[in-house]
Scaffold this motif. Structure first.
Motif, short mmCIF file in Angstrom:
data_model
loop_
_atom_site.label_atom_id
_atom_site.label_comp_id
_atom_site.label_asym_id
_atom_site.label_seq_id
_atom_site.Cartn_x
_atom_site.Cartn_y
_atom_site.Cartn_z
N GLU A 25 0.84 -1.18 0.00
CA GLU A 25 0.00 0.00 0.00
C GLU A 25 0.88 1.24 0.00
OE1 GLU A 25 -2.18 -0.45 3.59
OE2 GLU A 25 -0.57 0.28 4.88
N ASN A 26 0.33 2.35 -0.45
CA ASN A 26 1.03 3.63 -0.44
C ASN A 26 0.84 4.29 0.91
OD1 ASN A 26 2.19 3.88 -3.08
ND2 ASN A 26 0.12 4.13 -3.90
N ARG A 27 1.88 4.96 1.36
CA ARG A 27 1.84 5.68 2.64
C ARG A 27 1.27 7.08 2.42
NH1 ARG A 27 7.68 5.65 5.08
NH2 ARG A 27 6.55 6.27 6.96
N PRO A 28 0.45 7.58 3.35
CA PRO A 28 -0.10 8.92 3.19
C PRO A 28 0.98 10.00 3.11
CG PRO A 28 -1.26 7.73 4.92
CD PRO A 28 -0.07 6.91 4.54
N GLU A 29 2.09 9.82 3.83
CA GLU A 29 3.16 10.82 3.82
C GLU A 29 4.12 10.64 2.65
OE1 GLU A 29 4.26 7.57 6.79
OE2 GLU A 29 2.49 8.68 6.12
N GLY A 30 3.87 9.64 1.80
CA GLY A 30 4.74 9.38 0.66
C GLY A 30 5.51 8.10 0.84
N GLY A 31 5.76 7.42 -0.29
CA GLY A 31 6.47 6.16 -0.21
C GLY A 31 5.51 4.99 -0.18
N ALA A 32 6.03 3.80 0.00
CA ALA A 32 5.24 2.58 -0.01
C ALA A 32 5.51 1.78 1.25
CB ALA A 32 5.56 1.74 -1.24
N ARG A 33 4.56 0.86 1.53
CA ARG A 33 4.68 -0.01 2.69
C ARG A 33 4.30 -1.43 2.25
NH1 ARG A 33 1.23 2.12 5.75
NH2 ARG A 33 2.55 3.37 7.12
N PHE A 34 5.20 -2.38 2.47
CA PHE A 34 4.93 -3.79 2.22
C PHE A 34 4.71 -4.46 3.58
CE2 PHE A 34 6.75 -2.55 -1.74
CZ PHE A 34 6.19 -3.39 -2.69
N ILE A 35 3.58 -5.17 3.67
CA ILE A 35 3.16 -5.75 4.96
C ILE A 35 3.14 -7.26 4.81
CG2 ILE A 35 1.34 -5.85 6.69
CD1 ILE A 35 0.46 -3.08 5.72
N LEU A 36 3.92 -7.92 5.67
CA LEU A 36 3.95 -9.38 5.73
C LEU A 36 3.05 -9.83 6.88
CD1 LEU A 36 7.77 -9.83 5.32
CD2 LEU A 36 6.11 -10.94 3.86
N ASN A 37 2.04 -10.64 6.55
CA ASN A 37 1.18 -11.23 7.58
C ASN A 37 1.64 -12.67 7.80
OD1 ASN A 37 -1.44 -12.89 8.33
ND2 ASN A 37 -1.71 -10.78 9.04
N LEU A 38 2.10 -12.97 9.00
CA LEU A 38 2.70 -14.27 9.30
C LEU A 38 2.00 -14.90 10.50
CD1 LEU A 38 6.43 -13.20 9.03
CD2 LEU A 38 5.15 -14.48 7.32
N PRO A 39 1.82 -16.21 10.49
CA PRO A 39 1.23 -16.86 11.67
C PRO A 39 2.22 -16.87 12.83
CG PRO A 39 1.88 -18.51 10.06
CD PRO A 39 2.08 -17.19 9.40
N ALA A 40 1.69 -16.69 14.03
CA ALA A 40 2.54 -16.71 15.22
C ALA A 40 2.89 -18.14 15.58
CB ALA A 40 1.82 -16.02 16.39
N ALA A 41 4.06 -18.30 16.18
CA ALA A 41 4.50 -19.63 16.60
C ALA A 41 3.60 -20.15 17.72
CB ALA A 41 5.95 -19.57 17.08
N PRO A 42 3.22 -21.41 17.67
CA PRO A 42 2.37 -21.94 18.75
C PRO A 42 3.10 -21.93 20.09
CG PRO A 42 3.16 -23.72 17.35
CD PRO A 42 3.56 -22.44 16.67
N LYS A 43 2.31 -21.65 21.13
CA LYS A 43 2.91 -21.60 22.46
C LYS A 43 3.22 -23.02 22.93
CE LYS A 43 0.49 -17.39 23.82
NZ LYS A 43 -0.42 -16.77 24.81
N GLU A 44 4.35 -23.14 23.60
CA GLU A 44 4.76 -24.46 24.10
C GLU A 44 3.90 -24.84 25.30
OE1 GLU A 44 8.84 -24.37 25.03
OE2 GLU A 44 9.53 -24.00 22.96
N SER A 45 3.41 -26.08 25.29
CA SER A 45 2.59 -26.57 26.41
C SER A 45 3.48 -26.79 27.63
CB SER A 45 1.90 -27.88 26.02
OG SER A 45 2.87 -28.85 25.66
N PRO A 46 3.00 -26.46 28.82
CA PRO A 46 3.82 -26.62 30.03
C PRO A 46 4.10 -28.09 30.33
CG PRO A 46 1.54 -26.09 30.61
CD PRO A 46 1.64 -25.95 29.12
#
Length: 649
Positions: free
Chosen positions: A628-649
């Motif tokens: 997407e384009n930034r309002p103040e100028g320039g571009a922004r690339f956004i990586l959506n990544l799954p979070a690592a599963p929490k380790e069971s105790p």
């Protein structure tokens, strides 16, 4: 490209269509609105008719019951009022009474007459018995011994019953006593001496027993005298009110005779016909819940409702007895009967509708069964042909599936080769910077090793030890430079594992450090180690980050302000967003950024596959890549990544 399977799909649909055409049309249960309205109208009419019939029957029963109660109460009134009406006619037979009527009467005769009247009154239990001379003065009375309530000496010449007696007639009148203000029924009879009327004998009968008998009626009731004025009633507010407006002459007579002791005569709360007839009269009014026959309502002293008025004349006394029967129970019962009639009608109609619908369904089943038997014969002849066609089609589909699987494997291998080629291309571009980074430590190590030999010959072991320590640190530094290159250049399958975004970004920035520094780009890296752990392959993620950071650097080549900002946040759903923002020229508006072979770089500087491959890599992790384009100028690339599963105790 069309396939045999696609060309073979339409025939079954055509057959099902033809089969459906042979079946009878489905008759849905959706109701006809006009029929529904007709049913509702019929139910309403029958319910209303049931209500009216029940109301009429209830009114007839109420009229009959009211008539019986009126007859019984009229007999009770007649028994109370007329039981002693003959007493005044017998008084003139007493010699003491005749004696006090003479002009030359002896004083002892008045005492004798008073005592006779007293004994007679005590025997019959009336209020008082007294005699009046021809001028209207009471000369003897049964209460002569009570100085506060004695009638002796009272002037009653204005009373109607005296005037009737003086005229030689028997008088019957209701009046309120002028001495004690007690109402009573006065019966008078003339006292004759020969053919001349010399006085009037009067008895005052108490009406208190009638006030105790109202509860026997079970409904509000009243008794009106000949003037239409309520003299007795179970509702205190009605007492001394006129059922109909009194004429002027009647009001004058009432005023002169003081029948109601000069009290005001009010108007009855509603317009009532004193003679309502056998059908009665319906009136609407408010009655206090404390009145006989009126149901008590908590918190409501007044109860509004409709009442059926019935009347009965008391011929002997000239009075009128009216009873007010509450219509609410009758109408409530009529409403229940009407509702029951409407429900019963609805049930019958619904039952008829169910029977008719069941017959229709049975008929449809029979028709459908016959048509299905015909269609079954046709289908059996087509099954063999369709089976052979489906067998051939399945064989072609299996062959196509195998070919597509082979193509997907080839495509995935080509994609892996493209990723590896891109890595090697990046390494080639980074060769000059890496050579510079390694040349300095190598030169220093060469100098320090030569010095160590000389110092060893001299026996200066401390200096030799110092030089060897420096050489070890330089070797570690060269290892730190070479290790990311080895990891980045290694060709390995993508295996998701917990990956620290700060480490991945740090490795990418390290490999591009010389390129960014040479371009004059300032880096604002806001990631901290251990805060954002994603579930992905770190080697592939570094490849994506290097591609995005290189593209951001190329986009800022002509910008006066060159700033690269890297930040990460965790979304409410638990996933992570890694944003790479630049202050460059921004993104094109045509939206073809992630299409293969699309590039904004000059010819020969890019194939347009970097972003397409990067998005495919991220999607393999279960994430996504958007720009997407930034309002103040320039571009922004956004990586959506799954979070690592929490380790069971």
């Amino acid at each position: 490209m069309s396939t045999p399977a696609q060309s073979a799909a339409p025939p079954p649909a055509t057959e099902s269509t033809s089969l459906a055409a042979t079946l009878p049309p489905s008759r849905s249960l959706s109701p006809n609105p006009f029929l529904v309205m007709a049913f509702l109208l019929l139910i309403s009419l029958i319910g209303f008719g049931g209500y009216r019939a029940s109301e009429y029957q209830g009114m007839q029963i109420l009229r009959t019951d009211a008539g019986h109660r009126l007859d019984l109460f009229a007999a009770a009134v007649d028994g109370i009022v007329n039981r002693y009406a003959h007493i005044p006619a017998t008084i003139q037979l007493n010699e003491e009474v005749l004696g006090v009527m003479q002009r030359t009467r002896h004083p002892g005769s008045i005492v004798a007459a008073n005592r006779f009247l007293q004994r007679l009154n005590e025997h019959i239990g009336s209020i008082a018995i007294f005699v009046v001379n021809e001028r209207g003065i009471v000369i003897a009375s049964s209460n002569w011994g009570d100085p506060d309530n004695s009638f002796v000496g009272e002037d009653l010449s204005f009373r109607s019953y005296f005037l009737d007696g003086l005229a030689g007639r028997s008088g019957h009148h209701f009046a309120i006593g002028i001495t004690r203000g007690e109402p009573g029924y006065f019966v008078s009879h003339p006292i004759r001496s020969g053919n001349r009327v010399v006085g009037v004998a009067v008895i005052k009968i108490s009406l208190g027993q009638l006030d105790k008998a109202w509860d026997l009626l079970g409904a509000p009731a009243l008794i009106a005298d000949g003037n239409g004025v309520v003299i007795l009633t179970s509702v205190p507010e009605w007492r001394y009110t006129a059922l109909t407006p009194l004429p002027l002459d009647t009001r004058v007579d009432i005023k002169l005779s003081r029948l109601y002791n000069d009290g005001p005569i009010g108007d009855f709360p509603v317009s009532v016909n004193p003679d309502p007839g056998p059908e009665g009269q319906i009136v609407h009014m408010n009655l206090r819940s404390s009145s006989p026959g009126v149901p008590a309502v908590r918190g409501r002293p007044d109860v509004a409702g409709s009442y059926l008025v019935h009347g009965r004349g008391l011929q002997d006394v000239g009075w009128r007895l009216l009873i007010f029967s509450d219509l609410r129970p009758v109408r409530a019962q009529a409403f229940g009967h009407g509702a029951l009639a409407a429900v019963a009608t609805g049930f019958v109609l619904l039952l008829l509708l169910v029977v008719a619908q069941r017959r229709r369904i049975v008929r449809q089943k029979l028709e459908a069964k016959e048509l299905l038997e015909q269609a079954n014969a046709q289908l059996e002849s087509k099954v063999a042909r369709r089976t052979r066609a489906l067998t051939d089609t399945n064989a072609r589909l299996r062959k196509e599936v195998a070919e597509r699987q082979q193509a997907e494997q080839t495509l995935r291998a080509a994609q892996d080769e493209l990723v590896q080629a891109a890595k090697l291309a990046v390494l080639g571009q980074l060769a000059a910077g890496i050579t510079h980074e390694l040349a300095q430590p190598l030169g220093a190590m060469r100098t320090l090793s030569g010095n160590a030999v000389e110092f060893m010959k001299r026996g200066n072991l401390a200096t030799v030890e110092q030089n060897l320590g420096i050489i070890a640190r330089l070797a570690d530094q060269m290892g730190r430079i070479i290790t990311p290159l080895k990891t980045f250049a290694r060709k390995s399958p993508a295996i998701p594992a917990p990956a620290d975004l700060a480490h991945a970004v740090g490795a990418a920035l390290f490999l591009l450090d010389q390129r960014l520094a040479k371009a004059g780009i300032s880096v604002d890296n806001r990631l901290e180690a251990g805060q954002h752990i994603a579930w992905c392959d770190q080697n592939r993620l570094e490849q994506v980050l290097i591609n995005l950071i290189r593209n951001a650097g190329d986009a800022m080549a002509e910008s006066p302000l060159k700033t690269l900002q890297i930040d990460a946040v965790q979304l409410p759903d638990g996933s992570l967003e890694l944003a790479i923002a630049d202050s460059g020229c921004g993104l094109p508006a045509d939206g073809a950024l992630f299409e293969p072979f699309f590039t904004t770089k000059p010819a020969g500087e890019g194939l347009g596959l970097g972003l397409a491959i990067s998005r495919d890599i991220v999607r393999e992790f279960g994430g996504d890549l958007r720009a997407e384009n930034r309002p103040e100028g320039g571009a922004r690339f956004i990586l959506n990544l799954p979070a690592a599963p929490k380790e069971s105790p």
